[in-house]
Design a protein around this motif. Structure first.
Motif, PDB file in Angstrom:
ATOM      1  N   SER A 313      34.712 -16.123  -1.779  1.00  0.00           N
ATOM      2  CA  SER A 313      33.526 -16.966  -1.939  1.00  0.00           C
ATOM      3  C   SER A 313      32.680 -16.978  -0.668  1.00  0.00           C
ATOM      4  N   THR A 368      26.461  -7.325  -6.835  1.00  0.00           N
ATOM      5  CA  THR A 368      27.674  -7.797  -7.501  1.00  0.00           C
ATOM      6  C   THR A 368      28.585  -6.632  -7.869  1.00  0.00           C
ATOM      7  N   LEU A 391      30.735 -14.251 -13.140  1.00  0.00           N
ATOM      8  CA  LEU A 391      30.911 -15.342 -12.189  1.00  0.00           C
ATOM      9  C   LEU A 391      30.309 -15.008 -10.827  1.00  0.00           C
ATOM     10  N   THR A 392      30.562 -13.788 -10.342  1.00  0.00           N
ATOM     11  CA  THR A 392      30.037 -13.392  -9.029  1.00  0.00           C
ATOM     12  C   THR A 392      28.516 -13.285  -9.049  1.00  0.00           C
ATOM     13  N   ALA A 395      27.088 -16.770  -8.972  1.00  0.00           N
ATOM     14  CA  ALA A 395      27.286 -17.340  -7.637  1.00  0.00           C
ATOM     15  C   ALA A 395      26.233 -16.811  -6.665  1.00  0.00           C
ATOM     16  N   SER A 430      34.038 -26.665  -0.898  1.00  0.00           N
ATOM     17  CA  SER A 430      34.274 -25.873  -2.108  1.00  0.00           C
ATOM     18  C   SER A 430      35.566 -26.258  -2.820  1.00  0.00           C
ATOM     19  N   TYR A 454      27.955 -23.858  -4.390  1.00  0.00           N
ATOM     20  CA  TYR A 454      28.287 -22.791  -5.333  1.00  0.00           C
ATOM     21  C   TYR A 454      29.783 -22.502  -5.311  1.00  0.00           C
ATOM     22  N   TYR A 458      32.463 -21.709  -8.307  1.00  0.00           N
ATOM     23  CA  TYR A 458      32.849 -20.291  -8.309  1.00  0.00           C
ATOM     24  C   TYR A 458      34.355 -20.129  -8.126  1.00  0.00           C
ATOM     25  N   SER A 461      36.303 -21.305 -11.209  1.00  0.00           N
ATOM     26  CA  SER A 461      36.240 -20.340 -12.309  1.00  0.00           C
ATOM     27  C   SER A 461      37.105 -19.122 -12.035  1.00  0.00           C
ATOM     28  N   ASN A 512      34.750 -21.841 -18.008  1.00  0.00           N
ATOM     29  CA  ASN A 512      33.666 -20.985 -17.522  1.00  0.00           C
ATOM     30  C   ASN A 512      32.369 -21.239 -18.273  1.00  0.00           C
ATOM     31  N   ASN A 515      31.045 -24.016 -16.076  1.00  0.00           N
ATOM     32  CA  ASN A 515      30.759 -23.698 -14.673  1.00  0.00           C
ATOM     33  C   ASN A 515      29.612 -22.709 -14.522  1.00  0.00           C
ATOM     34  N   LEU A 519      26.258 -23.188 -12.220  1.00  0.00           N
ATOM     35  CA  LEU A 519      25.765 -22.257 -11.200  1.00  0.00           C
ATOM     36  C   LEU A 519      24.318 -21.849 -11.488  1.00  0.00           C
TER      37      LEU A 519
END
Length: 594
Positions: A313, A368, A391-392, A395, A430, A454, A458, A461, A512, A515, A519
């Protein structure tokens, strides 16, 4: 700076010419402008900047003139266009302006300091100003020397007449005492008439020059023109700036907001394509980031999972945030110039902002892919790759929004330091250390930082995506395990207050699905704030009133005027009552005396 001369002029033509112009007509106007200013030899050269060498300083000046000329203006005003140029390049630029005035019938108004005589002769008319901005000569350039010589000033041999005029204005020129007929010169007579005023010698000199020119302007018949111009100026001043811009839009229909969006979209895409070297560097950094953490935690164990995702992260946040600072930071000066009310572009800030964001989405997706391309094969997570990508990406989307805020509000150097500090704060909150249960006891500020961090969404998830793929053997009661902190997934979820599922309308869903929208909301909210900062910050550099000035004008000054009026009325009331009581008291004493 990474566009060619012809591309820059053509883009400005699309933004500043009326909307009924076709692409072919805009291209024709741009080609004609390039030809008039002598830029055809370098039209395919990149403009460049301090880091990447491009065209020369004189060619850059002519390109700036071309960006204004392509709009087909009736008046072109230039403030010191020859500053920083050598004499030869300055002459070429002014000669191009002379041809522009002759061929295109454009009124060119230029402010110059100490021009050479060759440049001075290129102008049809010149305006010389004394102290306080008062006129001491306005007329043809070839008649200026004769006018000042007739007043009684003597130009030294081989001296530049332009420098001689400056010496006259600053009271450093040689003065002739008498003319050929043996009479006192006009300047000395005017200076003698100013002796009775209580003025310094410099002020008397200025008054004498201005008085002589006022008399000369009456003789030439300029006074009638000045009066007419003054009447028209007073009429024009009744229109506010907003009304004037609305009138110009009605007369000359400019490109719509949608058209401007697609123009900025093409320009930004072309800029990004020209910056492929920097883009490759960003991709290599992302590859190195993913590869480093993949090697460090190769085939990681369950008890290393939270530490790995915490470090990932941090790496994802730093790489994407620093790369996103260039999106608006590199074009701040361009936006200030294009958004200025006097630019004539009628720039739609929202179209500019949205175009920048749309072009950045593929770049974030590429970063990503680069991060996961080296991380996944080495770390070998059990979570699906497509989930890791989504997810990435989101983020990075959230982080880039905060980078836009910093790059708009601060200069490039300060924004880099602030960006690193912000990512560290977000990583701190975080939910890893301190955990969410501890953050809840730290107060509302810590809770707010954890909410907009974030990393908090992140990491959760990533962690739950991993634990969902584990078998039931990892999710038995704690008493079944010899080392539950290392072998029990339920203990890890409970320790960090994570959940694999959430309940919505009585049904359980993947966490997810909650989340990822969070995000997205963080990224969109940061971009909305960045857009408002784009409108409100550095307004003085766009030729607009600053927020502080607006506050004083709209709130403080009216309040001050209200209290001043209140104090005035109270004073009048007090004086009135005082006079009334004084009169009553005098009348009563008079009655008592009687």
């Amino acid at each position: 700076s990474n566009l060619t001369v012809s591309e820059t002029i053509e883009f400005y033509g699309e933004l500043r010419l009326p909307r009924h112009f076709s692409r072919h007509e805009i291209r024709r106007v741009a080609d004609l402008t390039i030809k008039i200013l002598g830029l055809d030899r370098i039209e395919n050269s990149v403009i460049g900047n301090a880091e990447n060498k491009g065209i020369s300083g004189g060619e850059r000046k002519r390109t700036n003139v071309a960006c204004e000329l392509v709009a087909q203006p009736s008046i072109l005003f230039l403030d010191e266009p020859t500053s920083g140029l050598d004499s030869s390049t300055s002459f070429e630029l002014v000669q191009a302006l002379r041809q522009l005035a002759s061929r295109r019938k454009v009124n060119v108004i230029t402010v110059l300091h100490q021009p050479s005589y060759a440049i001075f002769r290129l102008f049809h008319d010149v305006l010389l100003l004394c102290r306080g901005g008062r006129t001491c000569y306005l007329g043809p350039s070839e008649e200026a020397l004769a006018y000042f010589s007739n007043l009684g000033f003597s130009k030294p041999p081989f001296d530049n007449p332009a420098d001689f005029f400056l010496d006259v204005i600053s009271d450093k020129a040689q003065i002739v005492g008498e003319n050929k007929e043996g009479e006192s010169t006009k300047y000395l007579d005017a200076l003698y008439r100013e002796r009775s005023n209580n003025l310094s010698h410099a002020e008397r000199h200025t008054e004498a020059l201005c008085a002589l020119w006022d008399a000369e302007s009456v003789r030439r018949g300029h006074l009638t023109e000045y009066i007419a111009f003054g009447v028209e100026s007073r009429r024009a001043s009744r229109l506010t700036r907003q009304a004037a811009r609305r009138l110009q839009r009605a007369v000359r229909k400019m490109p719509t907001s949608v058209s401007q969006f697609f123009i900025f979209l093409r320009r930004t895409t072309l800029q990004l394509a020209r910056e492929r070297h920097q883009f490759l560097i960003d991709c290599c950094i992302s590859l190195a980031c993913g590869g480093f953490f993949g090697l460090l935690y190769r085939d990681f164990a369950f008890n290393d999972m939270i530490t790995l995702f915490f470090m990932l992260s941090l790496g994802v946040g730093l790489t994407s945030a620093l790369a996103s600072l260039r999106v608006f930071g590199a074009d701040r000066a361009v936006f200030w110039r294009e958004a200025a009310p006097g630019s004539g572009m009628h720039l739609d800030p929202l179209a500019f902002f949205l175009a920048k964001n749309v072009v950045e989405i593929p770049r974030l997706a590429a970063l990503t892919v680069c991060t996961l391309a080296t991380f996944v094969p080495l770390a070998n997570p059990v979570a699906p790759v497509e989930q890791l990508f989504i997810l990435t990406f989101f983020a990075m989307f959230a982080v880039s929004g905060f980078s836009y805020i910093l790059s708009i509000a601060q200069d490039p150097k300060s924004s880099q330091l602030s960006c690193v500090l912000l990512i560290l704060v977000f990583t701190l909150f975080s939910s890893v250390s301190p955990k969410l249960s501890e953050i809840d006891n730290m107060g509302p500020i810590a809770q707010c930082l954890a909410t907009i961090s974030y990393g908090r969404w992140y990491i959760e998830s990533l962690y739950t995506s991993q634990t969902r793929q584990l078998s039931d053997a990892w999710k038995m009661p704690w008493a079944w395990y010899k080392k539950p902190t290392k072998d029990n997934a339920l203990q890890g979820l409970f320790s960090y207050s994570y959940s694999e599922l959430y309940r919505h309308h009585g049904r359980l869903h993947n966490i997810n699905l909650l989340n990822i929208p969070i995000l997205l909301a963080i990224g969109v909210g940061a971009r909305v704030l960045a857009f408002f900062l784009l409108l409100l910050c550095n307004r003085d550099k766009m030729g607009k009133a600053s927020i502080l000035t607006i506050v004083f004008t709209s709130i403080i000054n009216p309040l001050q005027n209200f209290f001043d009026d209140l104090a005035h009325y109270l004073t009048l009331i007090a004086v009135t009552f005082s006079g009334f009581f004084s009169s009553s008291y005098s009348r009563r004493r008079h009655d008592d005396d009687r």
